[in-house]
Scaffold this active site. Sequence first.
Site: not given
Length: 433
Positions: A63, A65-67, A97, A184, A283, A310
């Site tokens: 999990h 997030h690498l953007r 995302n 999620h 979140n 996360d």
Amino acid sequence: MTSNSKTISSKRTEIRGALDAQGKAQKLLVEDGIFVEKFSSNENVLAIEAAGLTVLPGLVDLHTHLREPGREDAETVLTGSQSAVAGGYTAISAMPNTLPVADTAGVVEQVFRLGAHHGLCDVFPIGAVTLGQEGKHLAELSAMNQSEAQVRIFSDDGHCVADPLVMRRALEYVKTFDGIIAQHAQDPRLTDNAQMNEGDVSARLGLKGWPAVAEEAIIARDVLLAEHVGSRLHICHLTTAGGVEIVRRAKERGIQVTAEVTPHHLLLTDDYVESYDPVFKVNPPLRTERDVEALREGLADGTIDIVATDHAPHPLEAKDCEWNAAAFGMVGLETAFSIGYLTMVKSGLISLSTLLERMSSKPADIARYSDHGSLEVGTRANFFLADLDQEWTVDRAALHSKSRNTPFHAMRLPARIMMTFHNGALVFDRGAH
Ligand SMILES: [Zn+2]
């Protein structure tokens, strides 16, 4: 040896004098990226003196997030990989995302190729469940699976797949190729505009609360759907005592459900929100002491299978503002092992070997990342060296991530990552040993 994270390749590497997770002397020989029993020749051997260090299988994150693409001001595949290897990770899983959303073979291949090009660690893209993560129409799940990226995990993370029919179809679809839906779990109607955990603290601060039942209701629904369909379900970032209990019961019934907990939910509570520092805005939200205890117990007894970071980088302007306007999320790759060691091993709940199962071999197993999670001869040499006795102070300015939003800034933590090897190559060296 230089103290940066550039790749240093050597045909043969010998790790001398290190201990393994059980505290036994462990000599490792690596040739052509693979653990071997004996070198085929003694030429060109890089010997690493590792006395006082512990050698452990590379961590695996499901999990991250690498953007990239789209939010390269927060993180890129390169800076995220640098952050990962500085935290002992040899495989990370990029959440979809991005802008555009990773809901096609084209986008997941782009992320996969960037990861392979930089070559610091394996970057495995996670595909979106629905087009644009809008929760309405299934994305090209099988095209993403059949692409070069071979996507097996799908998630609309950041959003819940709220429609039960869409969730059912997604579970049915991925079953055909041993895929998994990572949910999620959060009922959007019960969490609309929520700012923190619903409880005593939110009442005191006058912030809109986020009830535990919003998470638990979706987990309960989805384990039943997974049972009905006979497919694999993964629960992202579990945060409530009630959620742990539902997963425990589901496992007793033989339902194919796995679950993760983040390092920050293993340590922090909603009391931190009283500071109104948006670095604690996340979140799902930080919960109560009772939830933290249940999460630790769940991770110890295997109800919760794995730790996942996360890792959610945000640029300064998204966090340097008032609470209600701030973005949700925390960076976590570089502190995860230390937090896991502090909350689970130092506290006496589990052994170091079990922590490694939760952070390396089990996530590798869930995702079928067959080149990770082991130090056995014949497998790919993905591992790291840690100084378990070294305490260090988290300094957000010293993070390798492009973003600085760590909730652990200035905290003293045990266990320092000293070197990380990916496919036998030294990809991170703190240089202080
Ligand atoms: Zn999420």
